[in-house]
Design an enzyme around this catalytic site. Structure first.
Site, PDB file in Angstrom:
ATOM      1  N   ASN A  36      68.040  32.306  59.929  1.00 36.00           N
ATOM      2  CA  ASN A  36      68.326  33.280  59.176  1.00 36.00           C
ATOM      3  C   ASN A  36      68.977  34.023  60.384  1.00 36.00           C
ATOM      4  O   ASN A  36      68.525  34.905  61.307  1.00 36.00           O
ATOM      5  CB  ASN A  36      66.828  34.214  58.908  1.00 36.00           C
ATOM      6  CG  ASN A  36      67.510  35.293  58.137  1.00 36.00           C
ATOM      7  OD1 ASN A  36      68.610  35.794  58.021  1.00 36.00           O
ATOM      8  ND2 ASN A  36      66.448  35.912  57.529  1.00 36.00           N
ATOM      9  N   ARG A 118      69.529  30.763  55.670  1.00 36.36           N
ATOM     10  CA  ARG A 118      69.571  31.666  54.601  1.00 36.36           C
ATOM     11  C   ARG A 118      70.993  32.359  54.699  1.00 36.36           C
ATOM     12  O   ARG A 118      71.657  32.718  55.824  1.00 36.36           O
ATOM     13  CB  ARG A 118      68.534  32.703  54.952  1.00 36.36           C
ATOM     14  CG  ARG A 118      68.418  33.711  53.946  1.00 36.36           C
ATOM     15  CD  ARG A 118      67.371  34.830  54.500  1.00 36.36           C
ATOM     16  NE  ARG A 118      67.314  35.721  53.379  1.00 36.36           N
ATOM     17  CZ  ARG A 118      66.414  36.778  53.375  1.00 36.36           C
ATOM     18  NH1 ARG A 118      65.388  36.870  54.224  1.00 36.36           N
ATOM     19  NH2 ARG A 118      66.283  37.458  52.354  1.00 36.36           N
ATOM     20  N   HIS A 206      67.290  38.781  47.284  1.00 36.95           N
ATOM     21  CA  HIS A 206      65.692  38.359  47.465  1.00 36.95           C
ATOM     22  C   HIS A 206      65.445  37.167  46.675  1.00 36.95           C
ATOM     23  O   HIS A 206      64.114  36.849  46.131  1.00 36.95           O
ATOM     24  CB  HIS A 206      64.609  39.628  46.947  1.00 36.95           C
ATOM     25  CG  HIS A 206      64.792  40.524  48.004  1.00 36.95           C
ATOM     26  ND1 HIS A 206      64.688  41.977  47.413  1.00 36.95           N
ATOM     27  CD2 HIS A 206      64.847  40.609  49.516  1.00 36.95           C
ATOM     28  CE1 HIS A 206      64.831  42.720  48.702  1.00 36.95           C
ATOM     29  NE2 HIS A 206      64.862  42.063  49.694  1.00 36.95           N
ATOM     30  N   LEU A 234      58.233  44.195  47.783  1.00 34.37           N
ATOM     31  CA  LEU A 234      58.293  45.577  48.507  1.00 34.37           C
ATOM     32  C   LEU A 234      58.448  45.595  49.892  1.00 34.37           C
ATOM     33  O   LEU A 234      57.205  45.178  50.514  1.00 34.37           O
ATOM     34  CB  LEU A 234      57.299  46.262  48.048  1.00 34.37           C
ATOM     35  CG  LEU A 234      57.137  46.666  46.351  1.00 34.37           C
ATOM     36  CD1 LEU A 234      56.032  47.454  46.092  1.00 34.37           C
ATOM     37  CD2 LEU A 234      58.332  47.215  45.692  1.00 34.37           C
ATOM     38  N   GLY A 235      59.392  45.303  50.604  1.00 31.21           N
ATOM     39  CA  GLY A 235      59.520  45.341  52.117  1.00 31.21           C
ATOM     40  C   GLY A 235      60.578  46.551  52.515  1.00 31.21           C
ATOM     41  O   GLY A 235      60.591  47.667  51.732  1.00 31.21           O
ATOM     42  N   ARG A 266      67.413  52.807  52.566  1.00 24.31           N
ATOM     43  CA  ARG A 266      68.520  52.687  51.414  1.00 24.31           C
ATOM     44  C   ARG A 266      68.210  53.532  50.214  1.00 24.31           C
ATOM     45  O   ARG A 266      66.958  53.714  49.805  1.00 24.31           O
ATOM     46  CB  ARG A 266      68.722  51.274  51.081  1.00 24.31           C
ATOM     47  CG  ARG A 266      69.595  50.293  51.982  1.00 24.31           C
ATOM     48  CD  ARG A 266      69.619  48.957  51.585  1.00 24.31           C
ATOM     49  NE  ARG A 266      68.935  48.031  52.405  1.00 24.31           N
ATOM     50  CZ  ARG A 266      68.444  46.924  52.401  1.00 24.31           C
ATOM     51  NH1 ARG A 266      69.044  46.400  51.220  1.00 24.31           N
ATOM     52  NH2 ARG A 266      67.597  46.112  53.020  1.00 24.31           N
ATOM     53  N   ASP A 308      59.272  53.948  57.644  1.00 27.39           N
ATOM     54  CA  ASP A 308      57.900  53.047  57.457  1.00 27.39           C
ATOM     55  C   ASP A 308      56.785  53.751  56.514  1.00 27.39           C
ATOM     56  O   ASP A 308      56.286  54.754  56.923  1.00 27.39           O
ATOM     57  CB  ASP A 308      57.400  52.917  59.097  1.00 27.39           C
ATOM     58  CG  ASP A 308      56.194  51.707  59.098  1.00 27.39           C
ATOM     59  OD1 ASP A 308      55.486  51.701  57.960  1.00 27.39           O
ATOM     60  OD2 ASP A 308      56.223  50.975  59.940  1.00 27.39           O
ATOM     61  N   ILE A 354      55.126  45.719  51.990  1.00 28.70           N
ATOM     62  CA  ILE A 354      54.225  46.749  51.456  1.00 28.70           C
ATOM     63  C   ILE A 354      53.534  46.166  50.488  1.00 28.70           C
ATOM     64  O   ILE A 354      52.508  46.548  50.270  1.00 28.70           O
ATOM     65  CB  ILE A 354      55.591  47.800  50.895  1.00 28.70           C
ATOM     66  CG1 ILE A 354      56.124  48.424  52.138  1.00 28.70           C
ATOM     67  CG2 ILE A 354      54.615  48.780  50.161  1.00 28.70           C
ATOM     68  CD1 ILE A 354      57.220  49.352  51.714  1.00 28.70           C
ATOM     69  N   GLY A 355      54.071  45.238  49.642  1.00 29.93           N
ATOM     70  CA  GLY A 355      53.354  44.557  48.388  1.00 29.93           C
ATOM     71  C   GLY A 355      52.087  43.858  48.896  1.00 29.93           C
ATOM     72  O   GLY A 355      51.292  43.820  48.049  1.00 29.93           O
ATOM     73  N   GLU A 356      52.251  43.196  50.061  1.00 30.61           N
ATOM     74  CA  GLU A 356      51.065  42.550  50.326  1.00 30.61           C
ATOM     75  C   GLU A 356      50.121  43.271  51.131  1.00 30.61           C
ATOM     76  O   GLU A 356      48.787  42.746  51.023  1.00 30.61           O
ATOM     77  CB  GLU A 356      51.744  41.231  51.360  1.00 30.61           C
ATOM     78  CG  GLU A 356      52.381  39.950  50.685  1.00 30.61           C
ATOM     79  CD  GLU A 356      53.302  39.201  51.792  1.00 30.61           C
ATOM     80  OE1 GLU A 356      52.758  38.855  52.681  1.00 30.61           O
ATOM     81  OE2 GLU A 356      54.397  38.809  51.282  1.00 30.61           O
ATOM     82  N   GLU A 408      60.063  33.010  52.464  1.00 23.74           N
ATOM     83  CA  GLU A 408      61.604  32.552  52.133  1.00 23.74           C
ATOM     84  C   GLU A 408      61.802  31.280  53.246  1.00 23.74           C
ATOM     85  O   GLU A 408      62.750  30.488  52.672  1.00 23.74           O
ATOM     86  CB  GLU A 408      62.462  33.865  52.483  1.00 23.74           C
ATOM     87  CG  GLU A 408      62.153  34.866  51.524  1.00 23.74           C
ATOM     88  CD  GLU A 408      62.582  36.215  51.836  1.00 23.74           C
ATOM     89  OE1 GLU A 408      61.753  36.631  52.779  1.00 23.74           O
ATOM     90  OE2 GLU A 408      63.203  37.049  51.310  1.00 23.74           O
TER      91      GLU A 408
HETATM   92  P1  ADP Z   1      61.892  43.048  55.201  1.00 26.51           P
HETATM   93  O1  ADP Z   1      62.459  43.497  53.977  1.00 26.51           O
HETATM   94  O2  ADP Z   1      62.607  43.550  56.548  1.00 26.51           O
HETATM   95  O3  ADP Z   1      61.728  41.491  55.372  1.00 26.51           O
HETATM   96  P2  ADP Z   1      58.908  43.194  55.246  1.00 26.51           P
HETATM   97  O4  ADP Z   1      58.812  42.609  53.985  1.00 26.51           O
HETATM   98  O5  ADP Z   1      58.813  42.427  56.643  1.00 26.51           O
HETATM   99  O6  ADP Z   1      60.446  43.816  55.227  1.00 26.51           O
HETATM  100  O7  ADP Z   1      58.235  44.451  55.162  1.00 26.51           O
HETATM  101  C1  ADP Z   1      58.133  45.457  56.368  1.00 26.51           C
HETATM  102  C2  ADP Z   1      57.811  46.694  55.890  1.00 26.51           C
HETATM  103  O8  ADP Z   1      56.570  46.786  55.562  1.00 26.51           O
HETATM  104  C3  ADP Z   1      57.764  47.866  56.779  1.00 26.51           C
HETATM  105  O9  ADP Z   1      58.784  48.752  56.493  1.00 26.51           O
HETATM  106  C4  ADP Z   1      56.493  48.594  56.787  1.00 26.51           C
HETATM  107  O10 ADP Z   1      56.657  49.925  56.268  1.00 26.51           O
HETATM  108  C5  ADP Z   1      55.945  47.945  55.607  1.00 26.51           C
HETATM  109  N1  ADP Z   1      54.606  47.708  55.743  1.00 26.51           N
HETATM  110  C6  ADP Z   1      53.791  46.605  56.290  1.00 26.51           C
HETATM  111  N2  ADP Z   1      52.372  46.679  56.362  1.00 26.51           N
HETATM  112  C7  ADP Z   1      52.230  47.782  55.357  1.00 26.51           C
HETATM  113  C8  ADP Z   1      50.937  48.477  55.267  1.00 26.51           C
HETATM  114  N3  ADP Z   1      49.654  48.042  55.364  1.00 26.51           N
HETATM  115  N4  ADP Z   1      51.240  49.677  54.236  1.00 26.51           N
HETATM  116  C9  ADP Z   1      52.226  50.159  54.161  1.00 26.51           C
HETATM  117  N5  ADP Z   1      53.441  49.520  54.486  1.00 26.51           N
HETATM  118  C10 ADP Z   1      53.414  48.434  55.219  1.00 26.51           C
END
Ligand code: ADP
Length: 425
Positions: A36, A118, A206, A234-235, A266, A308, A354-356, A408
């Site tokens: 990537n 990717r 995505h 949600l990242g 964004r 963050d 964020i989602g995980e 991914e």
């Molecule tokens: P990318 O889009 O760069 O692949 P990721 O899927 O790795 O991003 O997600 C990164 C984001 O996840 C970070 O911006 C962080 O704010 C968020 N994150 C990670 N762990 C947590 C958590 N426990 N609570 C809230 N947000 C989280």
């Protein structure tokens, strides 16, 4: 008898595709490299082919390529196995790729039989992963205008590897491809045909993440997989996708990865009238607006504190709360819209950083979605369990709620293996 250089000459004549494809039928000790390549980083992973199935061996990244490069590698259990940095001044992409190949070679993992990349944009033409040759690469080059921030960096790594190892098969896997199954109406903007013809339409991104989730859902929840699912990726970048029977029918990102949900930096969807106002009243030009919408908006812009979400959730500042509230509100609005596109909802999936990981985000999104029949099990949601796929809905919930770790890279490895097999067959 064969003379030295015969193979290389034959390869050049065939445009970089080995004549004898049988040579690349993977053996047990073989590995696939997944790359990537971004504008300031080179990420890669190595997968072993065990019974043909890709199994992660390591993940690594070189970050801040052009300023102060740092390299770190982790094994499949997440333990750091290597790290180094370089003096300020940066690495050219060619040097970074050379380091990557030499370092992998020194790990004694088995021979790398192919590289899967990717690639952000496959346009309307590429609805599947594709084996790279000179013609395909030219076509992808032409799509760079659609993704000027990412596509050139993706393609540069392919070219460097092609020069270094012309016999090594390379495969492109696209973030857009999974969405090509959408109905025409879901991909269209209400713009004149002359503009649409130039490629201005909704592509969605995505896609490799959504495809991984669709496959995983088939394994863990066949009923939902056959029905109507919304996936929230949600990242730092965030989007949502409506799946009907495992195929994408709608998604929140559009022509670019700027549309839809607010993200770390964004803006997400915005009235195009705002852009006209910024140009006319604030004298902003295209690059000013690009910087504003890609890098200074979203959670960072609204809070003025951080991009963050963890920091914002921990903060008492009213602006931090406003940013989080807006994020949750917009997810709820998009969920309703995607459920409308599906004509109902059987499952809701949370994935990516964020989602995980964020218990409060999942809880709030689900509470707001009670009207859809979504009922979260608050204690399952809050449990620290880290299984890659777990259900967090109450038994009585009309909608199954899942937390699924996205992958991914593994999706790219799977595609790369399949493309190789297809070429052999
Ligand atoms: P990318 O889009 O760069 O692949 P990721 O899927 O790795 O991003 O997600 C990164 C984001 O996840 C970070 O911006 C962080 O704010 C968020 N994150 C990670 N762990 C947590 C958590 N426990 N609570 C809230 N947000 C989280």
């Amino acid at each position: 008898a064969a003379r030295p250089g015969d193979a290389a000459r034959a390869l050049r004549r065939s445009g970089g595709v080995p004549r004898d494809l049988r040579r690349i039928v993977p053996r047990e000790s073989d590995t696939l490299l997944v790359v990537n390549s971004g504008s300031s980083s080179l990420k890669f992973s190595v997968f072993a082919l065990e019974n043909g199935d890709p199994v992660l061996r390591l993940r690594a990244r070189i970050e801040e390529l052009h300023r102060a490069p740092q390299f770190a590698a982790r094994d499949a259990q997440g333990r750091t196995i290597a790290a180094r940095d370089w003096a300020a001044g940066g690495l050219a992409l060619g040097e970074a790729v050379a380091f990557m190949m030499d370092w992998i070679g020194a790990q004694a993992l088995g021979r790398v039989v192919a590289v899967g990349h990717r690639v952000v944009h496959g346009g309307v033409e590429f609805s599947d992963p594709v084996r790279l040759d000179a013609r395909v690469l030219d076509r992808l080059e032409q799509l760079s205008g659609l993704a000027p921030l990412h596509q050139p960096a993706n393609l540069a790594a392919i070219r460097v590897l092609q020069e270094r190892s012309p016999e090594l098969p390379q495969v492109a896997c696209f973030d857009t491809a999974f969405h090509r199954s959408q109905p025409e109406v879901a991909q269209a903007y209400a713009l004149p045909e002359s503009i649409a013809r130039e490629g201005v339409r909704r592509y969605g991104f995505h896609g490799l993440s959504y495809e991984h989730i669709a496959i995983e859902l088939r394994r863990i929840d066949p009923r939902a997989a056959a029905g109507r699912t919304v996936v929230a990726h949600l990242g730092a970048g965030a989007s949502m996708c409506a799946l009907r029977a495992g195929r994408s029918v709608a998604t929140t990102m559009g022509f670019t990865a700027l549309d839809g949900l607010p993200m770390a930096t964004r803006s997400g969807s915005i009235d195009p009238g705002v852009l006209i106002w910024l140009m006319k009243r604030k004298g902003m030009d295209a690059s000013d607006i690009e910087r504003l919408l890609y890098h200074e908006s979203g959670l960072l812009g609204v809070s003025g504190i951080s991009s963050d979400l963890r920091e914002l959730l921990a903060s008492d500042a009213p602006s931090a709360r406003r940013a989080v509230d807006l994020f949750i509100y917009r997810i709820g609005r998009e969920l309703g819209s995607l459920a409308a596109a599906l004509g109902g909802l059987d499952a809701l999936v949370f994935t990516a950083g964020i989602g995980e990981n964020s218990v409060p985000v999942r809880a709030r999104v689900c509470r707001d979605a009670a009207w859809l029949g979504v009922a979260i099990d608050e204690s399952a949601n809050a449990s620290g369990e880290t299984h890659p796929s777990r259900r967090v809905s109450l038994d009585a919930s009309a909608v199954a709620i899942w937390v699924i770790a996205t992958d991914e890279e593994r999706m790219i490895a799977l595609h790369t293996r399949r493309v190789l097999e297809r070429n052999v067959g």
